[in-house]
Design a protein around this motif. Structure first.
Motif, mmCIF file in Angstrom:
data_model
loop_
_atom_site.group_PDB
_atom_site.id
_atom_site.type_symbol
_atom_site.label_atom_id
_atom_site.label_comp_id
_atom_site.label_asym_id
_atom_site.label_seq_id
_atom_site.Cartn_x
_atom_site.Cartn_y
_atom_site.Cartn_z
ATOM 1 N N SER A 3 10.403 20.701 28.200
ATOM 2 C CA SER A 3 9.926 19.731 29.182
ATOM 3 C C SER A 3 10.594 18.383 28.956
ATOM 4 C CB SER A 3 8.407 19.570 29.067
ATOM 5 O OG SER A 3 7.974 18.448 29.786
ATOM 6 N N GLU A 4 10.870 17.675 30.048
ATOM 7 C CA GLU A 4 11.455 16.339 29.976
ATOM 8 C C GLU A 4 10.553 15.385 29.193
ATOM 9 O OE1 GLU A 4 14.297 13.488 30.330
ATOM 10 O OE2 GLU A 4 14.492 15.614 30.852
ATOM 11 N N SER A 5 9.254 15.682 29.128
ATOM 12 C CA SER A 5 8.331 14.847 28.365
ATOM 13 C C SER A 5 8.674 14.801 26.885
ATOM 14 C CB SER A 5 6.894 15.361 28.515
ATOM 15 O OG SER A 5 6.461 15.222 29.830
ATOM 16 N N PHE A 6 9.386 15.800 26.398
ATOM 17 C CA PHE A 6 9.760 15.850 24.982
ATOM 18 C C PHE A 6 11.202 15.431 24.737
ATOM 19 C CE2 PHE A 6 6.116 18.765 25.129
ATOM 20 C CZ PHE A 6 5.315 18.135 24.193
ATOM 21 N N SER A 7 11.854 14.862 25.728
ATOM 22 C CA SER A 7 13.218 14.364 25.553
ATOM 23 C C SER A 7 13.196 13.201 24.567
ATOM 24 C CB SER A 7 13.789 13.887 26.887
ATOM 25 O OG SER A 7 14.984 13.177 26.675
ATOM 26 N N ASP A 8 14.153 13.181 23.646
ATOM 27 C CA ASP A 8 14.199 12.081 22.681
ATOM 28 C C ASP A 8 15.241 11.027 23.051
ATOM 29 O OD1 ASP A 8 16.536 13.431 22.054
ATOM 30 O OD2 ASP A 8 16.090 13.595 19.908
ATOM 31 N N LYS A 9 15.707 11.067 24.291
ATOM 32 C CA LYS A 9 16.689 10.089 24.748
ATOM 33 C C LYS A 9 16.102 8.677 24.626
ATOM 34 C CE LYS A 9 19.598 8.834 28.629
ATOM 35 N NZ LYS A 9 19.930 9.082 30.020
ATOM 36 N N GLY A 10 16.816 7.814 23.899
ATOM 37 C CA GLY A 10 16.380 6.434 23.719
ATOM 38 C C GLY A 10 15.306 6.245 22.668
ATOM 39 N N MET A 11 14.924 7.307 21.963
ATOM 40 C CA MET A 11 13.877 7.204 20.951
ATOM 41 C C MET A 11 14.482 6.754 19.619
ATOM 42 S SD MET A 11 11.035 8.050 22.454
ATOM 43 C CE MET A 11 9.940 8.257 21.084
ATOM 44 N N PRO A 12 13.724 5.966 18.824
ATOM 45 C CA PRO A 12 14.226 5.560 17.500
ATOM 46 C C PRO A 12 14.189 6.734 16.533
ATOM 47 C CG PRO A 12 11.973 4.822 17.802
ATOM 48 C CD PRO A 12 12.414 5.428 19.112
ATOM 49 N N ASN A 54 13.004 17.241 17.640
ATOM 50 C CA ASN A 54 13.963 16.152 17.817
ATOM 51 C C ASN A 54 13.297 14.839 17.405
ATOM 52 O OD1 ASN A 54 12.298 15.398 19.996
ATOM 53 N ND2 ASN A 54 13.566 16.474 21.481
ATOM 54 N N LYS A 55 13.801 13.701 17.881
ATOM 55 C CA LYS A 55 13.240 12.402 17.493
ATOM 56 C C LYS A 55 11.905 12.096 18.173
ATOM 57 C CE LYS A 55 17.091 10.258 18.423
ATOM 58 N NZ LYS A 55 18.121 9.217 18.608
ATOM 59 N N LYS A 56 11.513 12.887 19.150
ATOM 60 C CA LYS A 56 10.200 12.700 19.776
ATOM 61 C C LYS A 56 9.221 13.781 19.321
ATOM 62 C CE LYS A 56 7.584 11.510 23.699
ATOM 63 N NZ LYS A 56 7.535 11.122 25.064
ATOM 64 N N LEU A 57 9.644 15.011 19.351
ATOM 65 C CA LEU A 57 8.828 16.127 18.871
ATOM 66 C C LEU A 57 9.211 16.316 17.405
ATOM 67 C CD1 LEU A 57 6.837 18.390 19.512
ATOM 68 C CD2 LEU A 57 8.757 19.782 20.255
#
Length: 194
Positions: free
Chosen positions: A147-156, A178-181
């Motif tokens: 899901s796009e909700s778990f995209s880490d684009k732009g996440m620290p 990833n950096k979000k999940l």
């Protein structure tokens, strides 16, 4: 005939009480911790005392039925089930900062601050250091990492203090983290003590 005249006012009184009975709703109450008396060892004991002091429409209601959670970090306060008159009384307190009625939303985005309408230079987001270093844990029966909700684009980067892990599970591989999940672990009944 005289009996009817006596019963009718009684019946009307009961009906009026039923119609004017206040409905409980859930609120998050933001409090100013500088008003907590030193005699209370914990914020929760102070919150319970506040709720106990409110007028109760039910003689047998106690604060344990009202208090849902006591918050001590980021936003000090508590969540509680209150009637409109109890809320009105609580809002008169000099310790009261704000009331947030229970609301439901559906998350759609990776960038939660924008989605939540948080302002960069004021309010709770600023007071909470913009959520820096906050790790949110969710217990769920399953996720869809694609899901796009778990995209880490732009996440620290993942905070160094994070001690969790990303494990393989049923239809889930650790490469999906990833950096979000940042963590995933399959719950096993023997680990939960069930």
């Amino acid at each position: 005939m005289g009996l009817c005249y006596m019963i009718l006012p009684l019946l009307l009184s009961v009906l009026l009480q039923i119609n004017t009975a206040e409905e409980y709703k859930t609120y998050i109450i933001h409090m100013n911790n500088s008003h907590k008396p030193a005699s209370f060892l914990t914020h929760e004991s102070w919150h319970r005392s506040i709720l106990k002091s409110l007028p109760s429409p039910q003689a047998d209601q106690d604060d344990s039925e009202m208090l849902m959670y006591s918050y001590n970090h980021v936003m000090p306060g508590f969540s509680a089930r209150l009637t409109p008159s109890q809320l009105s009384e609580l809002e008169k307190s000099p310790a009261h900062v704000a009331t947030h009625p229970e609301s439901f939303g559906q998350l759609y985005t990776t960038h939660s601050p924008k989605f939540l309408g948080l302002k960069h230079k004021l309010g709770l987001w600023l007071a909470a250091s913009y959520g820096k270093g906050v790790i949110i844990g969710v217990i769920d029966s399953g996720i869809w990492p694609e899901s796009e909700s778990f995209s880490d684009k732009g996440m620290p980067q993942v905070p160094e203090r994070w001690k969790g892990k990303c494990e393989n599970g049923t239809a889930f591989t650790s490469s999906l983290c990833n950096k979000k999940l940042i963590g995933a672990q399959s719950c096993r009944t023997n680990h939960l003590g069930i």
